[in-house]
Design an enzyme around this catalytic site. Structure first.
Site, PDB file in Angstrom:
ATOM      1  N   ASP A  18     -64.441  -8.783 -11.401  1.00 14.49           N
ATOM      2  CA  ASP A  18     -65.381  -7.662 -11.473  1.00 14.49           C
ATOM      3  C   ASP A  18     -65.851  -7.240 -10.078  1.00 14.49           C
ATOM      4  OD1 ASP A  18     -66.922  -5.757 -12.650  1.00 14.49           O
ATOM      5  OD2 ASP A  18     -68.441  -7.115 -13.434  1.00 14.49           O
ATOM      6  N   TRP A  23     -67.348  -2.389  -4.788  1.00 16.15           N
ATOM      7  CA  TRP A  23     -66.792  -2.664  -3.454  1.00 16.15           C
ATOM      8  C   TRP A  23     -66.406  -1.342  -2.791  1.00 16.15           C
ATOM      9  CZ3 TRP A  23     -62.294  -1.522  -0.948  1.00 16.15           C
ATOM     10  CH2 TRP A  23     -61.988  -2.246   0.204  1.00 16.15           C
ATOM     11  N   ASN A  66     -61.702  -0.698 -21.429  1.00 16.63           N
ATOM     12  CA  ASN A  66     -61.295   0.034 -20.223  1.00 16.63           C
ATOM     13  C   ASN A  66     -60.491   1.298 -20.531  1.00 16.63           C
ATOM     14  OD1 ASN A  66     -60.815  -2.981 -18.200  1.00 16.63           O
ATOM     15  ND2 ASN A  66     -62.617  -1.684 -18.413  1.00 16.63           N
TER      16      ASN A  66
HETATM   17  C1  FPP Z   1     -63.480  -4.580 -12.877  1.00 22.51           C
HETATM   18  O1  FPP Z   1     -64.055  -3.928 -11.777  1.00 22.51           O
HETATM   19  C2  FPP Z   1     -62.025  -4.594 -12.734  1.00 22.51           C
HETATM   20  C3  FPP Z   1     -61.152  -3.986 -13.559  1.00 22.51           C
HETATM   21  C4  FPP Z   1     -61.562  -3.211 -14.739  1.00 22.51           C
HETATM   22  C5  FPP Z   1     -59.699  -4.019 -13.310  1.00 22.51           C
HETATM   23  C6  FPP Z   1     -59.167  -5.221 -12.629  1.00 22.51           C
HETATM   24  C7  FPP Z   1     -57.925  -4.847 -11.952  1.00 22.51           C
HETATM   25  C8  FPP Z   1     -57.462  -5.341 -10.804  1.00 22.51           C
HETATM   26  C9  FPP Z   1     -58.105  -6.460 -10.106  1.00 22.51           C
HETATM   27  C10 FPP Z   1     -56.242  -4.790 -10.110  1.00 22.51           C
HETATM   28  C11 FPP Z   1     -55.021  -4.696 -10.932  1.00 22.51           C
HETATM   29  C12 FPP Z   1     -54.625  -5.944 -11.603  1.00 22.51           C
HETATM   30  C13 FPP Z   1     -53.467  -6.612 -11.410  1.00 22.51           C
HETATM   31  C14 FPP Z   1     -53.172  -7.808 -12.224  1.00 22.51           C
HETATM   32  C15 FPP Z   1     -52.480  -6.200 -10.423  1.00 22.51           C
HETATM   33  P1  FPP Z   1     -64.917  -2.610 -12.020  1.00 22.51           P
HETATM   34  O2  FPP Z   1     -64.045  -1.451 -11.785  1.00 22.51           O
HETATM   35  O3  FPP Z   1     -65.546  -2.665 -13.386  1.00 22.51           O
HETATM   36  O4  FPP Z   1     -65.996  -2.759 -10.914  1.00 22.51           O
HETATM   37  P2  FPP Z   1     -67.508  -2.226 -10.961  1.00 22.51           P
HETATM   38  O5  FPP Z   1     -68.202  -3.001 -12.053  1.00 22.51           O
HETATM   39  O6  FPP Z   1     -68.015  -2.549  -9.610  1.00 22.51           O
HETATM   40  O7  FPP Z   1     -67.428  -0.747 -11.250  1.00 22.51           O
END
Ligand code: FPP
Length: 253
Positions: A18, A23, A66
């Site tokens: 997360d 970031w 998502n």
């Molecule tokens: C949560 O951060 C993250 C996700 C919904 C996606 C995770 C994906 C990756 C790490 C990259 C792709 C994966 C692979 C396996 C190559 P957020 O977007 O919810 O962050 P926030 O809460 O700060 O908005």
């Protein structure tokens, strides 16, 4: 870096990755840039877990919820995933990593599935570590899907209700042969499970860190493992019982 006890490594680590969006926001970048950096972290942490002797790593890469993100972000995440599968193929093979997926795969775009399915088949006999990517994954959905499979067997007379034990139920999860999760890490300071592997997390130790996923390093992983190794896991028993049962003696290694 903390000193880790090789005899007491978590066998299965699960991570809620997360903080990609925040970031990026902090740097006045688009959210997608955070996901791109996050994908680099995935590569580093997969390698680190393999080197540390972890047997299974589950990553929450895309949840059922998502799908309701902006279309461009969903598309970018699917693109990153596809690139990850293409780019990491050689590493998975070299390091004997078996790739498995938990989730409703039929919902993924063909462009992802056409890379995913052959790689799952190609790595199926690897024994070094299992990488479980949770994609189009929801914990309630996983339990419902297992219940539907069991109900189907019950309806056709293949299984009697009293045969449905926890062990039998587990055989109907998306990936039935994973060890139970020992350590669950969530980055970015949020302290929630968010539907992540609820059955498998039943006895996991939970670890929350404020570090955003793109900044999460091998040192952060080792700090989390050291924290886990300092805990006493009782599994419902008393301290006196578990002292005898669980922790391997240093001289017994
Ligand atoms: C949560 O951060 C993250 C996700 C919904 C996606 C995770 C994906 C990756 C790490 C990259 C792709 C994966 C692979 C396996 C190559 P957020 O977007 O919810 O962050 P926030 O809460 O700060 O908005």
């Amino acid at each position: 870096m903390p000193t880790l006890d090789a005899a007491w490594m978590p066998r299965h680590i699960a991570i809620i990755m997360d903080g990609n969006g925040r970031w990026a926001q902090k740097r006045k970048l688009q959210r997608v840039r955070g996901h791109e950096k996050g994908a680099e972290t995935v590569r580093r942490i997969v390698t680190a877990c393999r080197e540390l002797g972890v047997k299974a790593l589950s990553l929450y890469a895309f949840s059922e919820e998502n799908w309701s993100r902006p279309r461009l972000e969903v598309r970018a995440l699917m693109g990153l995933l596809r690139r990850f599968l293409v780019g990491e193929r050689a590493t998975l093979l070299k390091n004997s990593i078996r790739l498995v997926v938990s989730g409703r795969l039929a919902k993924l775009p063909d462009s992802v599935r056409e890379k995913l399915l052959p790689l799952i088949a190609e790595t199926a006999n690897n024994r070094g570590m299992t990488l479980n990517l949770c994609l189009a994954y929801g914990g309630k959905e996983e339990i419902v899907d297992a219940c539907q499979a069991i109900a189907g067997k019950a309806a056709s007379g293949q299984v009697a209700p009293e045969a449905v034990t926890p062990e039998f139920f587990e055989q109907h999860l998306y990936v039935p042969d994973l060890p139970p999760i020992d350590l669950m890490i969530r980055t970015s300071g949020e302290q929630r499970i968010s539907g992540f592997l609820p059955w498998q997390l039943t006895y996991a130790e939970l670890y929350f860190t404020p570090v955003f996923w793109p900044d999460f390093t091998r040192a952060d992983l080792e700090t989390a493992i050291a924290d886990y190794q300092a805990r006493e896991r009782r599994f419902g028993k008393t301290s006196a019982q578990t002292a005898k049962l669980s922790r391997p003696r240093k001289d017994a290694r």
